[in-house]
Scaffold this motif. Structure first.
Motif, PDB file in Angstrom:
ATOM      1  N   CYS A 182      18.984 -22.705  -6.167  1.00 32.54           N
ATOM      2  CA  CYS A 182      20.140 -23.369  -6.776  1.00 32.54           C
ATOM      3  C   CYS A 182      21.408 -23.080  -5.965  1.00 32.54           C
ATOM      4  O   CYS A 182      21.737 -21.933  -5.692  1.00 32.54           O
ATOM      5  CB  CYS A 182      20.300 -22.869  -8.208  1.00 32.54           C
ATOM      6  SG  CYS A 182      21.873 -23.256  -8.989  1.00 32.54           S
ATOM      7  N   ASP A 189      19.430 -21.433 -13.236  1.00 33.81           N
ATOM      8  CA  ASP A 189      19.888 -22.486 -12.339  1.00 33.81           C
ATOM      9  C   ASP A 189      20.918 -23.369 -13.038  1.00 33.81           C
ATOM     10  O   ASP A 189      21.036 -23.367 -14.265  1.00 33.81           O
ATOM     11  CB  ASP A 189      18.698 -23.328 -11.868  1.00 33.81           C
ATOM     12  CG  ASP A 189      17.754 -22.545 -10.964  1.00 33.81           C
ATOM     13  OD1 ASP A 189      18.155 -21.452 -10.512  1.00 33.81           O
ATOM     14  OD2 ASP A 189      16.621 -23.006 -10.735  1.00 33.81           O
ATOM     15  N   ASP A 220      21.408 -26.899 -12.729  1.00 33.99           N
ATOM     16  CA  ASP A 220      21.071 -28.299 -13.023  1.00 33.99           C
ATOM     17  C   ASP A 220      22.174 -29.262 -12.591  1.00 33.99           C
ATOM     18  O   ASP A 220      22.270 -30.373 -13.107  1.00 33.99           O
ATOM     19  CB  ASP A 220      20.766 -28.497 -14.519  1.00 33.99           C
ATOM     20  CG  ASP A 220      19.540 -27.719 -14.958  1.00 33.99           C
ATOM     21  OD1 ASP A 220      18.610 -27.584 -14.143  1.00 33.99           O
ATOM     22  OD2 ASP A 220      19.519 -27.251 -16.109  1.00 33.99           O
ATOM     23  N   CYS A 280      18.709 -28.365  -7.614  1.00 33.63           N
ATOM     24  CA  CYS A 280      18.231 -28.436  -9.001  1.00 33.63           C
ATOM     25  C   CYS A 280      17.750 -29.830  -9.371  1.00 33.63           C
ATOM     26  O   CYS A 280      16.766 -29.981 -10.101  1.00 33.63           O
ATOM     27  CB  CYS A 280      19.343 -27.997  -9.958  1.00 33.63           C
ATOM     28  SG  CYS A 280      19.669 -26.220  -9.934  1.00 33.63           S
ATOM     29  N   THR A 281      18.438 -30.868  -8.891  1.00 34.46           N
ATOM     30  CA  THR A 281      18.068 -32.224  -9.285  1.00 34.46           C
ATOM     31  C   THR A 281      16.992 -32.822  -8.372  1.00 34.46           C
ATOM     32  O   THR A 281      16.343 -33.796  -8.742  1.00 34.46           O
ATOM     33  CB  THR A 281      19.308 -33.139  -9.274  1.00 34.46           C
ATOM     34  OG1 THR A 281      19.917 -33.113  -7.982  1.00 34.46           O
ATOM     35  CG2 THR A 281      20.324 -32.679 -10.315  1.00 34.46           C
ATOM     36  N   PRO A 318      14.408 -30.696  -6.451  1.00 34.97           N
ATOM     37  CA  PRO A 318      13.931 -29.384  -5.996  1.00 34.97           C
ATOM     38  C   PRO A 318      12.875 -29.476  -4.905  1.00 34.97           C
ATOM     39  O   PRO A 318      12.101 -30.445  -4.842  1.00 34.97           O
ATOM     40  CB  PRO A 318      13.348 -28.763  -7.264  1.00 34.97           C
ATOM     41  CG  PRO A 318      12.990 -29.921  -8.128  1.00 34.97           C
ATOM     42  CD  PRO A 318      14.005 -30.985  -7.835  1.00 34.97           C
TER      43      PRO A 318
END
Length: 602
Positions: free
Chosen positions: A372, A388, A390, A395-396, A398
């Motif tokens: 992250c 993390d 997001d 994160c979006t 990965p």
């Protein structure tokens, strides 16, 4: 006293509650104590000395490094009905005399000065005969050689405590890692001051790092849907700034260039146009840095990788100062590393070069992160997170994951076995069973961890160790050449009680569109009404010859478009609407809101 500072917060500045730890900081300063405050850009540092300045007798001196930043602060204070002024080289002789007279008559609450002006003997002599309420040192990281923006003129500020022993001193910065914080306190001679670290997180910013692939095209694609938004594009060299600006202009994007090679007049023209919302995009070197106090910057793009995590953090922090969703995009290529290294090594100060190379290495590690982004960024400043965000590209979107628990135990154990006295490169050599003379001389070829990682390449171990740093299991000491140490979180990993899942390196891919924003608690509001209110603000600002954000911030306009106040009482409940601004601007905005339904139907 608490009710009194709350009253000032509401009636003067238009806010209805303090953010942590503002109230405690303000109470200490009002009580006459020294405070060192680390708070993210847009977090409300200024209120922490502005409110005490209105509750203590005398004149508050605010040390600020840039004339443009002083002007923005003074304009905003005056718009709130506060008696403030700046004293610097931009003033005419008549203006300087007027400010001097205001000082002598005790008509000012706050006076902004540059460090070199403050420390002049004649100016100090004048202040010695006056009652001072406090001394606030903004951008305090400039006093430390460990800071990313060291300024020699700041080093003289260490004399202030001896010169004004009974005046509380407030030092503030948004960007200081633990080593820099210790050095700032030492330089100022204020070892007893109370330290507040309010965290470094800017949750409204979406962080994205993309591999460079036709970067001009990547930039143009990113900007295509943002023509009505204000943004900054940073590049490392003046030549690159000019190239980007010309390319954007040829694509029909209104852009201005800003760098140290331009005349003072041209730089001022570009900055003023940007502040007035007449210019949407500024392409700049780091020369366009601390002088920006514009809250509605919606994005910051790094066309080239900056030289340090501190620079990156501060520059991305120019986005979203109003708390609304904003974006930070960095285009990263290994050529950037070579360019940055060449700029750093063009110095005769060997110690400074060593420090900056360490910081560059940390910046590369961030750019190549597979964890992250926010956790990686915050961990650099010692702000460890266990979840993390997001709201970043990792994160979006990965990377593929793998169970690295065994590899992590090997790495952590090796760091421990070599005595926590070596950097990542040496630890990897031991893990891979290198026969280097240094390892043999230190007898590290006899350790139980020697050669246990020979099945992985040096690059694979670099990836693993980098992620262990970002996740908070390893702590690098950049003041000691990046020596690795174990954090308390490493113990359960070594004991097999914690599973470690890491990411596999991603292949460089061409990404044309932005990562989908995911910002919690996003307000639903009428965007057309927001544009009407923005036009109303622009007309008022132009008539008053001030930047639009001095009237109201975008966040205040968003709240108006969301809550639709119908009278002065309701408008006064909007965050950012204080008594003085309500009196000056309230009617114009209430009329715009009242007339909007009819306009929307035509």
């Amino acid at each position: 006293m608490t009710a009194t500072i709350h009253h000032t917060l509401a009636t003067v500045f238009g806010f209805h509650e303090f953010r942590a730890p503002q109230q405690e900081v303000i109470e200490r300063i009002v009580a006459g104590e020294d405070v060192f405050l680390v708070m993210p850009t847009g977090g409300g540092k200024s209120l922490c000395y502005q409110i005490p300045a209105l509750h203590r007798n005398g004149l508050a001196i605010v040390v600020s490094p840039l004339i443009s930043l002083m002007k923005d602060q003074v304009d905003s204070l005056v718009a709130n009905g506060v008696a403030a002024a700046c004293f610097n080289s931009s003033l005419s002789a008549d203006e300087a005399r007027r400010v001097s007279l205001q000082m002598e008559k005790g008509e000012l609450n706050l006076l902004y000065v540059a460090p070199e002006r403050l420390m002049q003997a004649d100016f100090l002599e004048r202040l010695a005969g006056m009652q001072l309420s406090l001394i606030a040192i903004d951008e305090a990281h400039c006093i430390s050689q460990w800071g990313h923006d060291f300024r020699p003129e700041y080093t003289q500020l260490g004399r202030l405590r001896g010169l004004f022993p009974r005046v509380p001193i407030v030092a503030m910065t948004a960007t200081a890692d633990p080593e820099t914080r210790k050095d700032i306190i030492r330089q100022l001679g204020l070892e007893q001051m109370t330290v507040y670290v309010a965290g470094f997180d800017r949750p409204n910013i979406t962080y994205t790092v993309l591999p460079k692939h036709k970067p001009f095209n990547q930039l143009e694609t990113f900007l295509a849907g943002r023509r009505d938004e204000a943004g900054i594009v940073y590049a490392l060299s003046r030549k690159r700034v000019e190239q980007i600006t010309e390319r954007l202009r040829s694509a029909g994007i209104v852009a201005g260039a800003y760098h140290a090679g331009l005349s003072d007049t041209e730089r001022k023209r570009v900055q003023d146009a940007f502040q007035r919302d007449d210019l949407r995009v500024v392409v700049a070197t780091v020369a366009f840095g601390m002088g920006i106090d514009k809250p509605n910057v919606r994005y910051v793009v790094h066309f080239d990788m900056p030289k340090s995590v501190e620079s990156y953090y501060q520059e991305t922090g120019r986005a979203g100062r109003d708390g609304l969703p904003s974006e930070a995009l960095m285009l990263f290529g290994m050529g950037d590393v070579m360019t940055a290294r060449a700029l750093i090594e063009n110095s005769n100060n060997a110690e400074r070069v060593r420090i900056e190379i360490q910081k560059l290495n940390a910046m590369v590690a961030y750019a190549e992160a597979l964890t992250c982004r926010r956790r990686a960024l915050l961990s650099y400043f010692g702000d460890q997170r266990d979840h993390d965000c997001d709201n970043c590209d990792i994160c979006t979107n990965p990377p593929r994951r793998f169970d690295a628990s065994e590899h992590a135990r090997k790495a952590l154990s090796c760091v421990y076995r070599v005595g926590e006295r070596f950097g990542a490169g040496y630890v990897i050599e031991v893990l891979r069973g290198s026969k280097s003379q240094r390892i043999i001389d230190l007898k590290h070829d006899r350790l139980s961890t020697y050669g246990i990682g020979a099945d992985l390449s040096a690059g694979e171990w670099e990836n693993i160790i980098r992620q262990l740093i970002h996740l908070g299991y390893l702590v690098p000491d950049y003041s000691r050449y990046g020596v690795l140490g174990l954090s308390p979180a490493a113990r359960p990993v070594l004991k097999g009680e914690t599973e470690v899942i890491l990411g596999l390196p991603r292949e460089p891919i061409k990404v044309a569109e932005r990562v989908q924003k995911q910002v919690a608690a996003k307000k639903v509001y009428d965007k057309e009404l927001f544009n009407v209110l923005r036009a109303t603000r622009k007309a008022i600002a132009d008539e008053a010859s001030v930047p639009p954000f001095v009237v109201f911030s975008d966040a205040t306009l968003v709240e108006m478009a969301c809550m639709l106040p119908g009278n002065e009482r309701e408008l006064r409940q909007i965050s950012g609407v204080g008594d003085h601004k309500l009196k000056l601007y309230g009617r114009a905005f209430l009329e715009a809101i009242a007339e909007y339904p009819a306009l929307a139907q035509t």
